[in-house]
Scaffold this motif. Structure first.
Motif, short mmCIF file in Angstrom:
data_model
loop_
_atom_site.label_atom_id
_atom_site.label_comp_id
_atom_site.label_asym_id
_atom_site.label_seq_id
_atom_site.Cartn_x
_atom_site.Cartn_y
_atom_site.Cartn_z
N UNK A 109 0.84 -1.19 0.00
CA UNK A 109 0.00 0.00 0.00
C UNK A 109 0.88 1.25 0.00
N UNK A 110 0.51 2.23 -0.81
CA UNK A 110 1.31 3.45 -0.90
C UNK A 110 1.19 4.26 0.39
N UNK A 111 2.17 5.16 0.59
CA UNK A 111 2.16 5.99 1.80
C UNK A 111 0.93 6.90 1.86
N UNK A 112 0.53 7.54 0.73
CA UNK A 112 -0.71 8.35 0.80
C UNK A 112 -1.92 7.52 1.20
N UNK A 113 -2.01 6.27 0.71
CA UNK A 113 -3.14 5.41 1.07
C UNK A 113 -3.09 5.04 2.55
N UNK A 114 -1.87 4.80 3.07
CA UNK A 114 -1.73 4.49 4.48
C UNK A 114 -2.11 5.68 5.35
N UNK A 115 -1.69 6.87 4.91
CA UNK A 115 -2.04 8.07 5.67
C UNK A 115 -3.56 8.28 5.69
N UNK A 116 -4.22 7.99 4.57
CA UNK A 116 -5.67 8.11 4.53
C UNK A 116 -6.32 7.11 5.48
N UNK A 117 -5.75 5.92 5.55
CA UNK A 117 -6.26 4.90 6.47
C UNK A 117 -6.08 5.33 7.91
N UNK A 118 -4.91 5.87 8.24
CA UNK A 118 -4.64 6.34 9.60
C UNK A 118 -5.57 7.49 9.97
N UNK A 119 -5.77 8.41 9.03
CA UNK A 119 -6.67 9.52 9.29
C UNK A 119 -8.09 9.02 9.58
N UNK A 120 -8.52 7.97 8.85
CA UNK A 120 -9.86 7.43 9.04
C UNK A 120 -10.01 6.80 10.42
N UNK A 121 -8.96 6.11 10.89
CA UNK A 121 -8.99 5.50 12.22
C UNK A 121 -9.09 6.59 13.29
N UNK A 122 -8.30 7.64 13.15
CA UNK A 122 -8.33 8.73 14.13
C UNK A 122 -9.70 9.41 14.13
N UNK A 123 -10.27 9.61 12.95
CA UNK A 123 -11.58 10.25 12.87
C UNK A 123 -12.65 9.38 13.54
N UNK A 124 -12.55 8.07 13.39
CA UNK A 124 -13.52 7.16 13.99
C UNK A 124 -13.41 7.14 15.51
N UNK A 125 -12.22 7.42 16.03
CA UNK A 125 -12.00 7.35 17.48
C UNK A 125 -12.33 8.66 18.21
N UNK A 126 -12.49 9.75 17.48
CA UNK A 126 -12.77 11.02 18.15
C UNK A 126 -14.03 10.97 19.02
N UNK A 127 -15.13 10.41 18.54
CA UNK A 127 -16.30 10.33 19.43
C UNK A 127 -16.10 9.37 20.59
N UNK A 128 -15.22 8.39 20.43
CA UNK A 128 -14.91 7.46 21.52
C UNK A 128 -14.24 8.22 22.67
N UNK A 129 -13.37 9.16 22.33
CA UNK A 129 -12.69 9.98 23.34
C UNK A 129 -13.73 10.70 24.20
N UNK A 130 -14.71 11.33 23.55
CA UNK A 130 -15.76 12.03 24.30
C UNK A 130 -16.59 11.06 25.13
N UNK A 131 -16.87 9.88 24.58
CA UNK A 131 -17.68 8.91 25.29
C UNK A 131 -17.01 8.38 26.54
N UNK A 132 -15.71 8.14 26.46
CA UNK A 132 -14.97 7.63 27.63
C UNK A 132 -14.99 8.66 28.75
N UNK A 133 -14.68 9.91 28.41
CA UNK A 133 -14.63 10.96 29.43
C UNK A 133 -16.01 11.20 30.04
#
Length: 226
Positions: A1-25
């Motif tokens: 997988x290319x680096x741009x594709x990996x970065x897009x994947x990482x960005x998607x994981x971080x975006x999915x976890x943002x509401x989890x951060x609020x939920x935990x707190x």
């Protein structure tokens, strides 16, 4: 997988976890802080935070715990239910859960910090009343802050080889040990950290690079990390 594709994947994981951060707190209340880190930007790794146990905000730097994770690379593992304390003495029960992309590379972490200071004091009081009080074990301090330089300073200043003596008083082996240990803690994974450590020690940048190179070339004991 290319680096741009990996970065897009990482960005998607971080975006999915943002509401989890609020939920935990929200679940644990004011004694809880949840922090989402993007280790691709060590100097500004905090991309989401809920709660204010350590006082950090979005854009803050990673702590020495994050540096340690970076230093371990593929060998990094989740660190769960460890106890640490802030510079002001707040006792924390914390967990750091490593985030990996589809190649297995570490790119971030989800961290949860619980302020257990009041619980610890209540435990000590009950122990004293019951006659079973004990001397608490020394809990290591962790520097949390918006400035990565402050984190690096704290690690260097608190190092056992630096606390009781000056750089000039260290022989070559102990100088190498210092640089080897700082490297093992992930200090030199941060941009400009070699120059910053050199200034903190009062030595030239060339000397710092020399000792770091020698420390990496000469085998020695592993860094003391939990």
């Amino acid at each position: 997988m290319s680096e741009p594709a990996l970065d897009a994947e990482r960005d998607a994981v971080l975006a999915a976890l943002r509401p989890v951060v609020d939920g935990i707190a929200a679940t644990f209340g004011p004694v809880c802080e949840a922090v989402l880190h993007d280790y691709r930007r060590p100097e500004h790794s905090v991309v989401a935070v809920a709660g204010s146990v350590t006082g950090r905000q979005v854009g803050a730097a990673m702590s020495e715990i994050g540096m340690r994770v970076l230093a371990r690379g593929e060998d990094a593992r989740d660190e769960l239910n460890y106890v640490t304390r802030t510079a002001d003495g707040t006792l924390l029960k914390s967990s750091t859960m490593v985030l990996r992309d589809s190649t297995g590379a570490v790119f971030g972490a989800l961290c949860v910090n619980l302020d257990v200071t009041a619980v610890d004091r209540a435990h000590a009081l009950l122990g004293a009343l019951a006659g079973t009080a004990r001397t608490p074990a020394e809990v290591p301090a962790t520097t949390f802050g918006d400035d990565i330089d402050a984190v690096v300073d704290a690690i260097v200043d608190a190092h056992p080889l630096r606390r009781d003596t000056s750089w000039a008083a260290l022989d070559r082996e102990r100088r190498l040990e210092l640089f080897r240990d700082l490297d093992g803690r992930g200090v030199f994974a941060v941009r400009r950290s070699v120059e910053h450590v050199a200034a903190r020690l009062g030595i030239s940048r060339a000397s710092a690079y020399h000792y770091l190179s020698q420390a990496r070339a000469v085998p020695g004991p592993a860094a003391d990390t939990p």
